[in-house]
Motif scaffolding. Structure first.
Motif, PDB file in Angstrom:
ATOM      1  N   VAL A   1      29.750  -1.912  24.301  1.00 29.05           N
ATOM      2  CA  VAL A   1      30.551  -2.116  25.507  1.00 29.05           C
ATOM      3  C   VAL A   1      30.855  -3.591  25.714  1.00 29.05           C
ATOM      4  CG1 VAL A   1      30.491  -1.982  28.037  1.00 29.05           C
ATOM      5  CG2 VAL A   1      29.779  -0.014  26.663  1.00 29.05           C
ATOM      6  N   LEU A   2      29.876  -4.455  25.416  1.00 32.17           N
ATOM      7  CA  LEU A   2      30.001  -5.886  25.703  1.00 32.17           C
ATOM      8  C   LEU A   2      30.677  -6.682  24.588  1.00 32.17           C
ATOM      9  CD1 LEU A   2      26.475  -6.360  27.245  1.00 32.17           C
ATOM     10  CD2 LEU A   2      28.615  -6.836  28.438  1.00 32.17           C
ATOM     11  N   LYS A   3      30.933  -6.053  23.453  1.00 33.79           N
ATOM     12  CA  LYS A   3      31.524  -6.768  22.331  1.00 33.79           C
ATOM     13  C   LYS A   3      32.867  -7.389  22.723  1.00 33.79           C
ATOM     14  CE  LYS A   3      32.672  -6.332  17.430  1.00 33.79           C
ATOM     15  NZ  LYS A   3      32.741  -5.408  16.262  1.00 33.79           N
ATOM     16  N   GLY A   4      32.958  -8.701  22.618  1.00 38.30           N
ATOM     17  CA  GLY A   4      34.196  -9.413  22.935  1.00 38.30           C
ATOM     18  C   GLY A   4      34.486  -9.573  24.413  1.00 38.30           C
ATOM     19  N   ALA A   5      33.542  -9.142  25.282  1.00 39.68           N
ATOM     20  CA  ALA A   5      33.802  -9.169  26.722  1.00 39.68           C
ATOM     21  C   ALA A   5      33.427 -10.502  27.373  1.00 39.68           C
ATOM     22  CB  ALA A   5      33.046  -8.033  27.422  1.00 39.68           C
ATOM     23  N   ILE A   6      32.644 -11.321  26.662  1.00 40.73           N
ATOM     24  CA  ILE A   6      32.175 -12.590  27.225  1.00 40.73           C
ATOM     25  C   ILE A   6      32.513 -13.718  26.256  1.00 40.73           C
ATOM     26  CG2 ILE A   6      30.144 -13.913  27.964  1.00 40.73           C
ATOM     27  CD1 ILE A   6      28.851 -11.259  28.768  1.00 40.73           C
ATOM     28  N   ARG A   7      33.023 -14.820  26.793  1.00 37.56           N
ATOM     29  CA  ARG A   7      33.359 -15.966  25.958  1.00 37.56           C
ATOM     30  C   ARG A   7      33.154 -17.259  26.750  1.00 37.56           C
ATOM     31  NH1 ARG A   7      39.973 -15.173  25.954  1.00 37.56           N
ATOM     32  NH2 ARG A   7      40.317 -15.878  28.113  1.00 37.56           N
ATOM     33  N   VAL A   8      33.098 -18.363  26.024  1.00 37.33           N
ATOM     34  CA  VAL A   8      33.041 -19.668  26.680  1.00 37.33           C
ATOM     35  C   VAL A   8      34.441 -20.029  27.148  1.00 37.33           C
ATOM     36  CG1 VAL A   8      32.626 -22.138  26.332  1.00 37.33           C
ATOM     37  CG2 VAL A   8      31.041 -20.451  25.381  1.00 37.33           C
ATOM     38  N   ARG A   9      34.543 -20.447  28.385  1.00 35.82           N
ATOM     39  CA  ARG A   9      35.834 -20.866  28.930  1.00 35.82           C
ATOM     40  C   ARG A   9      36.362 -22.046  28.109  1.00 35.82           C
ATOM     41  NH1 ARG A   9      37.645 -19.389  33.886  1.00 35.82           N
ATOM     42  NH2 ARG A   9      35.509 -18.728  34.417  1.00 35.82           N
ATOM     43  N   GLN A  10      37.621 -21.983  27.728  1.00 40.69           N
ATOM     44  CA  GLN A  10      38.190 -22.982  26.838  1.00 40.69           C
ATOM     45  C   GLN A  10      38.028 -24.400  27.375  1.00 40.69           C
ATOM     46  OE1 GLN A  10      39.268 -22.275  23.775  1.00 40.69           O
ATOM     47  NE2 GLN A  10      39.501 -24.491  23.433  1.00 40.69           N
ATOM     48  N   SER A  11      38.141 -24.565  28.678  1.00 41.58           N
ATOM     49  CA  SER A  11      38.039 -25.895  29.281  1.00 41.58           C
ATOM     50  C   SER A  11      36.601 -26.441  29.266  1.00 41.58           C
ATOM     51  CB  SER A  11      38.544 -25.865  30.725  1.00 41.58           C
ATOM     52  OG  SER A  11      37.777 -24.971  31.517  1.00 41.58           O
ATOM     53  N   ARG A  12      35.627 -25.589  28.887  1.00 45.59           N
ATOM     54  CA  ARG A  12      34.228 -26.005  28.880  1.00 45.59           C
ATOM     55  C   ARG A  12      33.640 -26.124  27.476  1.00 45.59           C
ATOM     56  NH1 ARG A  12      33.500 -28.369  33.648  1.00 45.59           N
ATOM     57  NH2 ARG A  12      33.790 -26.957  35.420  1.00 45.59           N
ATOM     58  N   VAL A  13      34.440 -25.884  26.462  1.00 45.35           N
ATOM     59  CA  VAL A  13      33.926 -25.908  25.093  1.00 45.35           C
ATOM     60  C   VAL A  13      33.362 -27.278  24.743  1.00 45.35           C
ATOM     61  CG1 VAL A  13      34.571 -25.755  22.654  1.00 45.35           C
ATOM     62  CG2 VAL A  13      35.397 -24.034  24.272  1.00 45.35           C
TER      63      VAL A  13
END
Length: 268
Positions: A189-201
């Motif tokens: 279910v969670l696959k690909g659902a959470i990422r680091v915000r681009q502005s915070r990389v």
């Protein structure tokens, strides 16, 4: 002491008179606001040594040597760098979490945050880690009104445990409730659902991170967060939570740790 703290201290007697301090778990009288009574405090299950050197789950015997790992970590190394829980999940911690998370009692965040901070390791080399809460999808945040993990993260920062980056992670998919699902189903279910915000990389890259959540159950959500943070270049990710659900099988399985270590060592 700042003006805000002075005013807060000055108003405490009046607050106690109007709202006598009560234990948030059982309702019995306490000595001060936001504190547990002695019985409920004694009812908490606090993690103690010996613990797995990798995931910090309890090991079954005091005879296990320092640096020993649990059976699960021997089979597969975790991607995170340790789980630091204030308590194990039991009836007392469950009531605290339900009041805090679903009962709207955000005033519990200082108490829970202090207990979490007490379990975290000291700052290494004077370098403050970045403190990142597990994110809520914007619809869930709108309906609940607050992110409980963000409140706890703020308390850790207030206690000198790191630098807050409250929006480092974003949940891009409104995932359904994970209750009742097994670990594999949760991960799907969670696959690909959470990422680091681009502005915070850039802020995350090459940094040590504390990932904060209220409860750690199967670890599927935190695994997704850890994966995203490491993919974005984080140096390491440690997990801080208030309550950790420990399966009895983990404790029983840890009794076999020494045998497994000897067997694996013999085959290397």
């Amino acid at each position: 002491m700042g003006l805000r703290a002075i005013l807060s201290e000055g108003l405490k007697p009046a607050l106690d008179l109007v709202y006598p301090p009560r234990c948030p778990v059982c309702g019995d009288a306490t000595g001060k606001q936001g504190a547990l009574c002695l019985d409920c405090w004694s009812g908490l299950s606090i993690p103690r040594d010996p613990q797995c050197a990798s995931c910090r789950s309890p090991l079954g015997t005091e005879s296990i040597a320092v640096g020993a790992r649990c059976a699960q970590c021997l089979v597969k190394n975790p991607k995170h760098s340790g789980i630091f829980a204030a308590t194990f999940y039991n009836e007392v911690s469950r009531k605290l979490i339900l009041s805090f998370k679903h009962g709207g009692k955000i005033g519990l965040s200082p108490l829970l945050g202090r207990m979490m901070a007490a379990r975290l390791p000291d700052i290494e080399d004077g370098e403050l880690p970045i403190v990142v809460p597990v994110p809520l999808h914007r619809w869930r945040l709108w309906s609940r009104g607050y992110n409980q993990a963000a409140l706890l993260a703020s308390e850790l920062v207030r206690g000198g445990k790191g630098r807050l980056c409250v929006d480092a992670l974003e949940r891009t998919v409104a995932t359904p409730s994970l209750g009742g699902l097994g670990k594999k189903a949760r991960a799907k279910v969670l696959k690909g659902a959470i990422r680091v915000r681009q502005s915070r990389v850039q802020e995350i890259r090459d940094q040590k991170v504390f990932l904060v959540d209220d409860v750690l159950t199967s670890g599927a959500t935190t695994d997704a967060c850890v994966h995203a943070l490491l993919k974005a270049g984080a140096n390491s990710v440690r997990i801080a939570c208030f309550a950790r659900v420990i399966d009895d099988a983990v404790v029983k399985g840890s009794a076999q740790t020494l045998d497994m270590e000897e067997q694996l060592g013999a085959t290397k």
